[in-house]
Design an enzyme around this catalytic site. Structure first.
Site, PDB file in Angstrom:
ATOM      1  N   ARG A  46       0.818  -1.222   0.000  1.00  0.00           N
ATOM      2  CA  ARG A  46       0.000   0.000   0.000  1.00  0.00           C
ATOM      3  C   ARG A  46       0.852   1.274   0.000  1.00  0.00           C
ATOM      4  O   ARG A  46       0.483   2.283   0.590  1.00  0.00           O
ATOM      5  CB  ARG A  46      -0.961   0.028   1.192  1.00  0.00           C
ATOM      6  CG  ARG A  46      -1.950  -1.114   1.220  1.00  0.00           C
ATOM      7  CD  ARG A  46      -2.886  -1.114   0.001  1.00  0.00           C
ATOM      8  NE  ARG A  46      -3.705  -2.330   0.017  1.00  0.00           N
ATOM      9  CZ  ARG A  46      -3.354  -3.466  -0.591  1.00  0.00           C
ATOM     10  NH1 ARG A  46      -2.206  -3.533  -1.262  1.00  0.00           N
ATOM     11  NH2 ARG A  46      -4.131  -4.524  -0.551  1.00  0.00           N
ATOM     12  N   SER A  84     -11.344   0.126   2.824  1.00  0.00           N
ATOM     13  CA  SER A  84     -10.647  -0.250   4.057  1.00  0.00           C
ATOM     14  C   SER A  84     -10.051   1.000   4.696  1.00  0.00           C
ATOM     15  O   SER A  84      -9.219   1.673   4.089  1.00  0.00           O
ATOM     16  CB  SER A  84      -9.541  -1.255   3.757  1.00  0.00           C
ATOM     17  OG  SER A  84     -10.090  -2.434   3.207  1.00  0.00           O
ATOM     18  N   GLU A 137      -5.582   4.165   5.953  1.00  0.00           N
ATOM     19  CA  GLU A 137      -5.234   3.973   4.544  1.00  0.00           C
ATOM     20  C   GLU A 137      -5.640   5.174   3.688  1.00  0.00           C
ATOM     21  O   GLU A 137      -4.880   5.609   2.829  1.00  0.00           O
ATOM     22  CB  GLU A 137      -5.873   2.696   4.000  1.00  0.00           C
ATOM     23  CG  GLU A 137      -5.453   2.373   2.581  1.00  0.00           C
ATOM     24  CD  GLU A 137      -5.847   0.978   2.144  1.00  0.00           C
ATOM     25  OE1 GLU A 137      -6.054   0.768   0.928  1.00  0.00           O
ATOM     26  OE2 GLU A 137      -5.935   0.082   3.001  1.00  0.00           O
TER      27      GLU A 137
END
Length: 341
Positions: free
Chosen positions: A164, A242, A333
């Site tokens: 990520r 998320s 995130e």
């Protein structure tokens, strides 16, 4: 009347922008960002708005909305032994590209079906799901470098991809993605299925292949069941996906019973969703304004009438509760604009 970010984000949150520019071409995109930089104005480059949490006060600068278009494969018909190189404008919708790839039998992104947002955002976050990451198929990323004031092209090896993350995320704001080139395999079967939940849904073993269209259907069904496919009528999808990344910790820090995925450096990645649930935050936890999704504990949702302040209060409650219970601090995130946890 000023344009509101709430009308352009999947969370449906965020106040007005001081200025708004809609860039339909690469030239307009570079010109808008350059003009704002020359004037000393803050810039927010906006794609699909699926990974943004914007302050209730809005954005006191220029929002440049990227709506550039174009998908250019280097092989129109027939099969090339080297696969196909597909160059895609940053403003193209990500799932539109995945649907086209499945239709054209370009393999490598089928497990990334249903992810909202734009193509230009995918390398920044190194978007991934169900055993695939965009870093596995990105050949190069073309950007406008706001520091050097020029166009640059980064090969995959120079993008600094990790879980990520990327060099673009590590140096926020510097690089404006103009286009992304993907190297995709040609054929009717997807790559080896790397995710157990997806393998079960397809009725294959982990490591086996399945037809591209079947993989796409299965992923869309799995994501839909978790509220991860946008649906205006379903408040469980009024989210940024998320909200927390899966933490990577020392092997001895993984709680008993928690999922554990060993990493090459000896650390272990564990499940943020498991930690949230076992810290006492069940699906639906929250208020009538903001709540943990009723379908998936990793998503924090706007139940209608919420503010960004409401959402951040819930995020802090969850983050601090997990840390108090397990000693692991979750990291958000989505990108926070004008606000902080």
């Amino acid at each position: 009347m000023a344009e509101r970010l709430a009308d352009h984000t999947t969370l449906r949150l965020g106040g007005p922008a001081a200025h708004w520019v809609r860039a339909t071409t690469e030239e307009e995109l570079v010109a808008a960002v350059s003009a704002a930089d020359a004037a000393g104005e803050p810039v927010l480059v906006l794609g699909g708005g699926s990974n943004l949490v914007v302050a209730d006060a809005g954005f006191d600068g220029t929002v440049v909305e990227v709506v550039t278009r174009g998908v250019s494969p280097d092989v129109e018909d027939g099969v090339s032994c080297g696969g196909v190189l597909v160059t895609v404008a940053a403003g193209e919708g990500w799932d539109d590209l995945v649907a086209l790839a499945v239709e054209k039998e370009w393999a490598g992104v089928e497990a990334l079906s249903g992810i909202p947002g734009s193509v230009g955002a995918t390398p920044i976050q190194n978007v991934g799901a169900y055993g695939q990451e965009v870093s596995q198929t990105i050949a190069s990323v073309r950007v406008w470098d706001r520091t050097l004031r020029g166009v640059r092209t980064f090969a995959n090896a120079d993008c600094g991809f990790g879980y990520r993350t990327s060099r673009f995320k590590a140096d926020p704001g510097r690089h404006v993605v103009l286009s992304v080139t993907f190297q995709l395999r040609q054929g009717s079967l997807g790559g080896p299925v790397a995710y157990a939940e997806l393998a079960r849904a397809l009725g294959v073993a982990v490591g086996e292949r399945a037809p591209l269209a079947e993989v796409r259907r299965a992923v869309l069904a799995l994501r839909g069941g978790k509220g991860m496919v946008l649906d205006p009528a379903d408040h469980d999808t009024w989210s940024a996906g998320s909200f927390f990344t899966n933490p990577v910790v020392a092997a001895d820090a993984v709680p008993d019973g928690a999922p554990a995925w060993p990493q090459p450096d000896g650390t272990v990645k564990t499940s943020a969703a498991w930690l949230i649930e076992h810290a006492g935050f069940a699906r639906g936890h929250g208020t009538d304004r903001v709540a943990v999704s009723g379908k998936h504990t990793l998503a924090l949702t706007n139940r209608g009438g919420a503010t960004t302040a409401d959402l951040l209060a819930l995020a802090r409650e969850v983050r601090d509760g997990v840390e108090a219970r397990f000693g692991i601090r979750l990291v958000n995130e989505p990108v926070l604009v004008g606000c902080a946890l």
